[in-house]
Design an enzyme around this catalytic site. Sequence first.
Site, PDB file in Angstrom:
ATOM      1  N   GLU A   1     -31.238 -57.447  49.663  1.00 58.48           N
ATOM      2  CA  GLU A   1     -29.912 -57.772  49.127  1.00 58.48           C
ATOM      3  C   GLU A   1     -28.850 -57.284  50.094  1.00 58.48           C
ATOM      4  O   GLU A   1     -28.897 -56.132  50.531  1.00 58.48           O
ATOM      5  CB  GLU A   1     -29.652 -57.057  47.788  1.00 58.48           C
ATOM      6  CG  GLU A   1     -30.409 -57.615  46.630  1.00 58.48           C
ATOM      7  CD  GLU A   1     -30.052 -56.915  45.310  1.00 58.48           C
ATOM      8  OE1 GLU A   1     -28.996 -56.268  45.211  1.00 58.48           O
ATOM      9  OE2 GLU A   1     -30.866 -57.028  44.384  1.00 58.48           O
TER      10      GLU A   1
HETATM   11  C1  NOJ Z   1     -27.917 -54.790  42.970  1.00 57.87           C
HETATM   12  C2  NOJ Z   1     -28.644 -55.558  41.914  1.00 57.87           C
HETATM   13  O1  NOJ Z   1     -30.009 -55.541  42.201  1.00 57.87           O
HETATM   14  C3  NOJ Z   1     -28.174 -56.993  41.769  1.00 57.87           C
HETATM   15  O2  NOJ Z   1     -28.775 -57.547  40.646  1.00 57.87           O
HETATM   16  C4  NOJ Z   1     -26.671 -57.067  41.722  1.00 57.87           C
HETATM   17  O3  NOJ Z   1     -26.233 -58.403  41.584  1.00 57.87           O
HETATM   18  C5  NOJ Z   1     -26.123 -56.440  42.986  1.00 57.87           C
HETATM   19  N1  NOJ Z   1     -26.525 -55.055  43.026  1.00 57.87           N
HETATM   20  C6  NOJ Z   1     -24.603 -56.489  43.072  1.00 57.87           C
HETATM   21  O4  NOJ Z   1     -24.045 -55.659  42.124  1.00 57.87           O
END
Ligand code: NOJ
Length: 570
Positions: free
Chosen positions: A414
Amino acid sequence: MMLSHRVGRACHVLVLVLCLSAAEDFDWSANNHDSFYYGTFPNGFSWGAGSSAYQTEGAWDKDGKGLSIWDVFTHKKGKTFLNDTGDSSCEGYYRIKDDISLMKELNLNHYRFSISWPRIMPTGIRSDHVNEKGVKYYDALIDDLLEHNITPIVTLYHWDLPQVLQEKYGGWQNISMINYFNNFASLCFERYGDRVKHWITFNNPWSAAVEGYETGEHAPGLKLRGTGAYRAAHHIIKAHAKVWHTYDTQWRNKQRGMVGISLSGDWGEPVDITNQKDIEAAERYVQFYIGWFATPIFHGDYPQVMKDFIGRKSAQQGLGTSRLPTFSSQEKSYIKGTCDFLGVGHFTTRYITQKNFPSNRGSTYFSDRDIAELVDPRWPDPGSEWLYSVPWGFRRLLNFIKTQYGNPMIFITENGVSEKMLCTELCDDWRIQYYKDYINEMLKAIRDGVNVKGYTAWSLLDKFEWDEGYSERFGLYYVDFRNKNKPRYPKASVQFYKRIIKFNGFPNQREVENWKRKATETCSTSNQLLAADPLTSHMEMVTEVVVPTVCTLCILISAVFLMFLLRKRN
Ligand code: NOJ
């Protein structure tokens, strides 16, 4: 001869020790903010985008799905922004084909998504019931991705615990979750492991533990301050290790995949890099964040600094044992090394300094760390309140991981930036800037020797952002949540990210500047589309409400008129 041999050996050992300790030391003073680096990524670098089940699927009660803790949490008043829920969200459950065409548009190599545990096991317990309709949904998604040459990277737990397990056992507070989770994971390996080769056991367990069981901002909303998060994390780490061993002993030979975990971590930079207290405070911040999970998984036990701080504070509070649970020596060796690759989720950075929190005023995870967090007001923060754009922190974190955990294989699971809800601006130049700079820092980290194999932009679509509801948009694609068809529109960053993927990096300054110009040119056309959208919704309202009402009225009037005529005749 003997002596020289011994001296030779001693020197060899000394060199080895020096090398090892050098390799383990992270250089806190080396924060050089280099200029932009033009260059490309190693061949075969994997580019992707991500999502998670509760945030995008919708269909919360369809086709036999059971309830998750998020379904129940969001249906209580006052838990999320404007009481938003993920009931329908992007309707991703019904839009596999459409969303894959967006991925093709970007030319993604991989797509990261999560499996909703209660969608395939409604109560969370395998022996109760397996919901074949739910199993089929992920079958179709995986098949379609593979058909389009997109590698699925699958997360088993992105926070949506089956509600029954919460109600019956207290969720992650209870040790029995380890076996239930292992049974769920086994079913996934059994049904999907012939096609899925990248498994992530847990997504961001820090959040699941701290926000779920300490602050209560996330489901299940418990506020067990000073103990809840540590206990939840303890069971999550053991559950992760168990699932890794299950894969290792029962599936690896046949399926030849990998099992990792995705840890999220902000970077903590000492306010003053020449001040030892600040350096120690910053290291504590990072150890209490990513180190809490990574250290047991790579080295077998919690970071020493967590054991020291939480142990000391617990004793000062008159407790007989530390609030941080302990692993037995058997458990330590069972947990150590249970990671084929490390998923890293990263968004932002903080400046850190030392600050004492006296333990007599009660303890929380936050006060256990004895630190204060600061931000530089010049850092851009276009969306989420907590998310400041600090690209160099990314390179620092990656180098820290390399030195601390023996340079593991990393997938960025991410990374991205949000904008505020009311912003219908498709020309997201700040997101272009964020991706450009963060991806560039990742490239520099790879040149530093960090073993990053892939990158996942977060996220493919705008989606439900947990307690923030729909007020924060992380997507490369804009989703119009007001329209029941949930149409998707590309933001300018789609055009930009697409080119990074095409060129596998940043070939040269002229080219990259051109990308930005082209990206913003196309987005002004799409903006007009979006501007026209209220009209589309209006038209829908006309066809769905006004036309049937007028028709009914016409029929009624004709009926009355007919009756009137008939009466007259009689
Ligand atoms: C981490 C989380 O895993 C994800 O679900 C979320 O959208 C992002 N942070 C942004 O807040």
